[in-house]
Design a protein around this motif. Structure first.
Motif, PDB file in Angstrom:
ATOM      1  N   GLU A 156       4.571  14.279   6.866  1.00  0.00           N
ATOM      2  CA  GLU A 156       5.423  14.814   7.936  1.00  0.00           C
ATOM      3  C   GLU A 156       4.651  14.902   9.253  1.00  0.00           C
ATOM      4  N   GLY A 157       5.331  14.578  10.343  1.00  0.00           N
ATOM      5  CA  GLY A 157       4.724  14.744  11.662  1.00  0.00           C
ATOM      6  C   GLY A 157       3.696  13.678  12.008  1.00  0.00           C
ATOM      7  N   GLU A 158       3.518  12.704  11.137  1.00  0.00           N
ATOM      8  CA  GLU A 158       2.546  11.629  11.409  1.00  0.00           C
ATOM      9  C   GLU A 158       3.187  10.289  11.095  1.00  0.00           C
ATOM     10  N   GLU A 159       2.633   9.252  11.665  1.00  0.00           N
ATOM     11  CA  GLU A 159       3.069   7.899  11.302  1.00  0.00           C
ATOM     12  C   GLU A 159       2.213   7.428  10.126  1.00  0.00           C
ATOM     13  N   THR A 160       2.176   8.206   9.066  1.00  0.00           N
ATOM     14  CA  THR A 160       1.330   7.864   7.914  1.00  0.00           C
ATOM     15  C   THR A 160       2.176   7.807   6.645  1.00  0.00           C
ATOM     16  N   TRP A 161       2.033   6.673   5.926  1.00  0.00           N
ATOM     17  CA  TRP A 161       2.756   6.493   4.664  1.00  0.00           C
ATOM     18  C   TRP A 161       1.777   6.116   3.548  1.00  0.00           C
ATOM     19  N   GLY A 162       2.223   6.348   2.334  1.00  0.00           N
ATOM     20  CA  GLY A 162       1.454   5.881   1.179  1.00  0.00           C
ATOM     21  C   GLY A 162       2.402   5.285   0.163  1.00  0.00           C
ATOM     22  N   VAL A 163       2.021   4.160  -0.424  1.00  0.00           N
ATOM     23  CA  VAL A 163       2.829   3.595  -1.519  1.00  0.00           C
ATOM     24  C   VAL A 163       1.920   3.313  -2.709  1.00  0.00           C
ATOM     25  N   GLN A 164       2.366   3.731  -3.874  1.00  0.00           N
ATOM     26  CA  GLN A 164       1.569   3.538  -5.085  1.00  0.00           C
ATOM     27  C   GLN A 164       1.616   2.075  -5.554  1.00  0.00           C
ATOM     28  N   PHE A 165       2.729   1.395  -5.222  1.00  0.00           N
ATOM     29  CA  PHE A 165       2.897  -0.002  -5.669  1.00  0.00           C
ATOM     30  C   PHE A 165       2.250  -0.956  -4.665  1.00  0.00           C
ATOM     31  N   HIS A 166       2.250  -2.247  -5.013  1.00  0.00           N
ATOM     32  CA  HIS A 166       1.624  -3.270  -4.151  1.00  0.00           C
ATOM     33  C   HIS A 166       2.686  -4.105  -3.443  1.00  0.00           C
ATOM     34  N   PRO A 167       3.017  -3.792  -2.196  1.00  0.00           N
ATOM     35  CA  PRO A 167       4.046  -4.570  -1.507  1.00  0.00           C
ATOM     36  C   PRO A 167       3.595  -6.006  -1.219  1.00  0.00           C
ATOM     37  N   GLU A 168       2.275  -6.251  -1.244  1.00  0.00           N
ATOM     38  CA  GLU A 168       1.749  -7.577  -0.884  1.00  0.00           C
ATOM     39  C   GLU A 168       1.894  -8.608  -2.001  1.00  0.00           C
ATOM     40  N   VAL A 169       2.179  -8.131  -3.223  1.00  0.00           N
ATOM     41  CA  VAL A 169       2.249  -9.034  -4.368  1.00  0.00           C
ATOM     42  C   VAL A 169       3.665  -9.609  -4.473  1.00  0.00           C
ATOM     43  N   TYR A 170       3.772 -10.906  -4.779  1.00  0.00           N
ATOM     44  CA  TYR A 170       5.086 -11.566  -4.813  1.00  0.00           C
ATOM     45  C   TYR A 170       6.066 -10.849  -5.737  1.00  0.00           C
ATOM     46  N   HIS A 171       5.552 -10.288  -6.842  1.00  0.00           N
ATOM     47  CA  HIS A 171       6.461  -9.648  -7.803  1.00  0.00           C
ATOM     48  C   HIS A 171       7.203  -8.462  -7.202  1.00  0.00           C
ATOM     49  N   SER A 172       6.657  -7.862  -6.144  1.00  0.00           N
ATOM     50  CA  SER A 172       7.373  -6.756  -5.495  1.00  0.00           C
ATOM     51  C   SER A 172       8.485  -7.365  -4.653  1.00  0.00           C
ATOM     52  N   GLU A 173       9.723  -7.266  -5.172  1.00  0.00           N
ATOM     53  CA  GLU A 173      10.840  -8.052  -4.599  1.00  0.00           C
ATOM     54  C   GLU A 173      11.027  -7.836  -3.096  1.00  0.00           C
ATOM     55  N   ASP A 174      10.972  -6.580  -2.666  1.00  0.00           N
ATOM     56  CA  ASP A 174      11.178  -6.309  -1.244  1.00  0.00           C
ATOM     57  C   ASP A 174       9.880  -5.889  -0.560  1.00  0.00           C
ATOM     58  N   GLY A 175       8.763  -6.289  -1.154  1.00  0.00           N
ATOM     59  CA  GLY A 175       7.460  -5.930  -0.597  1.00  0.00           C
ATOM     60  C   GLY A 175       7.299  -6.424   0.826  1.00  0.00           C
ATOM     61  N   LYS A 176       7.826  -7.617   1.068  1.00  0.00           N
ATOM     62  CA  LYS A 176       7.700  -8.187   2.405  1.00  0.00           C
ATOM     63  C   LYS A 176       8.468  -7.348   3.428  1.00  0.00           C
ATOM     64  N   VAL A 177       9.581  -6.771   2.984  1.00  0.00           N
ATOM     65  CA  VAL A 177      10.385  -5.922   3.878  1.00  0.00           C
ATOM     66  C   VAL A 177       9.571  -4.674   4.241  1.00  0.00           C
TER      67      VAL A 177
END
Ligand code: XMP
Length: 506
Positions: A156-177
């Motif tokens: 909250e209050g910051e432009e900081t996010w964390g994701v446990q999954f790997h958006p960069e890997v092709y298998h992550s369907e909407d990772g590119k989004v």
């Protein structure tokens, strides 16, 4: 120039993050986890990579984020997300219900800037033994999977996010989004980094750096050195001299053909016929590593000798590309590259180094090359080892064996081109085996050499599968080689993959 900095905590996927961001026409650089380029201009956002470590390991990699958080938009991926939680009073642990591989992500808040356009229930790729069990109060949960509650959060209050999954890997369907939301919307990238813009800014930088200095470059006929040469030629014209050495181990008529195309491109090239020098030094040498050393040393000696004939040279240009740079920076030290052909050249010559492609991946080098107008026959070439046919003639190298292999390889490669197969394989070549076998031609018994044909599919040469070339094609190439190449009476096809075999036979 706008750029994203990726702090590398040693994940196998760090390079992939860089690739995906560059696919968004946004420049990015990978830096070791503790080497943030404070004070550098143009940084628009920061990504923390994954890691083989658990944040709870005593040797877990630590970095000081005090100057980064709140200053730049920040995205923690996997370990990066866990690290942010762990260092803010959250709890990360190896849970019984940990997930590996594919999972489905459910969003709780589709107004979140990172999640915009990501489909609910889309597949994401998980690859860590730990999960974030508890988060600090300031962390707002924005996504979960069946087994991992805190799969995505925002502070909250910051432009900081964390994701446990790997958006960069092709298998992550909407990772590119997800990555595009971060890079384009949150960090505000203009997406202006293209081959044309790379050429324009690099040419400008080279002019400033080199001024009126003279530069020498070793051309090999391969993609990297060719693109480097054309780029330098555009920047400093005749102050660039290229040297192309015929070590007697090049492909059929390669020296003549490549020299002609270089001349056509307006490059200032000196072709050096050093075949005899190499053949003489290779006499009696059969051990593959010894051959590599002899060929590498021969090259350095000849190049040094030719470069000394030129006056006032201040710089040595090389076609080093990004994977070589990253490997030499590798923080875990697990990647070992054994194919350095001319290591030692800069030291020996006492020149300053200029490497205009050191921040590009191979396919980016190709895109730049096309933009520079270099022909597809040079840009689309298969990789070819520095020691050339020297490591494809098993055992001792002789001029006669080189002739046989050059001819056999020529019919094979030309056959691939004529049958639209050349671009479908990653690398192909013929190998001359150090044995003879019995055959019959007309009424005569023959006792001649065996040629092995090799073709593989791969993305980076680190692993490879043998290519399933059509039998009809293999049959006709075999006939052509046996009929036309004096000294060969048998052709075999290599059906081994890497690992456990390697691509080259030596
Ligand atoms: P291997 O045989 O290790 O080959 O599976 C992987 C890739 O590297 C090339 N290769 C070399 N390249 N100098 C080079 O510049 C070398 O000594 C060398 N040995 C192998 C090989 O052609 C393949 O693309």
């Amino acid at each position: 120039m706008e750029k994203i900095i990726i702090l590398d905590f040693g994940s196998q996927y760090t390079q992939l993050i860089a690739r995906r961001i560059r696919e968004l026409n946004t420049y990015c650089e990978i830096k070791p986890y503790n080497k943030f380029p404070h004070g550098e201009e143009g940084i628009i956002g920061v990504i923390l990579s994954g890691s083989p470590y658990s944040v709870n390991d005593p040797q877990a990699l630590q970095c000081d984020l005090s100057e980064i958080r709140g200053r730049y938009p920040l995205l923690g991926i996997c370990y990066g997300a866990q690290y942010l939680a762990h260092t803010n009073g959250g709890r990360v642990a190896s849970s019984k219900t940990r997930e590996y591989g594919k999972a489905r992500l459910v969003w709780h808040d589709d107004s979140d800037a990172l999640m915009k356009g990501v489909r609910n229930d889309s597949i994401v790729w998980m690859s860590h033994g730990d999960s974030i069990i508890d988060t600090p109060d300031s962390f707002r949960n924005v996504g979960s999977t069946a087994d991992v509650k805190n799969a995505a959060y925002r502070i909250e209050g910051e432009e900081t996010w964390g994701v446990q999954f790997h958006p960069e890997v092709y298998h992550s369907e909407d990772g590119k989004v997800v990555l595009s939301n971060f890079v384009m919307n949150i960090c505000g990238s203009k997406g202006a980094w293209t081959p044309a813009s790379f050429i324009e800014s690099t040419v400008q930088q080279l002019r400033e750096k080199l001024g009126d200095d003279k530069v020498v470059l070793a051309l090999s006929g391969g993609v990297d050195s060719t693109v480097a040469a054309v780029l330098l030629n555009k920047a400093i014209g005749k102050n660039l001299t290229c040297i192309f050495v015929d070590n007697g181990l090049l492909r059929y008529k390669e020296f003549e053909n490549v020299l002609a195309s270089y001349a056509h491109m307006g490059l200032n090239v000196i072709g050096v016929d050093a075949k005899e020098h190499f053949y003489k030094n290779l006499e009696g040498v059969t051990d593959p590593e010894k051959k590599r050393k002899v060929i590498g040393k021969g090259f350095i000696d000849i190049f040094d000798q030719e470069a000394h004939k030129l006056k006032d040279i201040k710089w040595l240009a090389q076609g080093t590309i990004y994977p070589d740079v990253i490997e030499s920076l590798s923080i875990t030290g697990m990647v070992i590259k054994s194919h350095h052909n001319v290591g030692g050249l800069p030291e020996k010559m006492n020149l300053q180094l200029v490497e205009p492609l050191r921040l590009l991946f191979k396919d980016e080098v190709r895109r730049v090359g096309r933009e520079l107008g270099i022909t597809q026959s040079l840009i689309g070439r298969h990789p070819f080892p520095g020691p050339g046919l020297g490591v494809r003639i098993l055992g001792e190298v002789t001029p006669e064996k080189v002739r046989i292999l050059q001819e056999a390889d020529h019919y094979y490669i030309q056959g691939l081109i004529d049958n639209d197969l050349y671009d479908k394989v990653w690398q192909a070549g013929a190998i001359l085996l150090p044995i003879r076998s019995v055959g019959v031609m007309g009424d005569e018994r023959t006792y001649e050499y065996v040629i092995a044909l090799r073709a593989v599919n791969s993305t980076d040469g680190m692993t490879a599968t043998w290519s399933h070339l059509p039998f009809d094609f293999l049959g006709s190439v075999s006939n052509e080689i046996i009929n036309k190449v004096r000294g060969v009476n048998r052709v075999v096809y290599d059906i081994s993959s890497k690992p456990p075999s390697t691509i080259e036979w030596e």
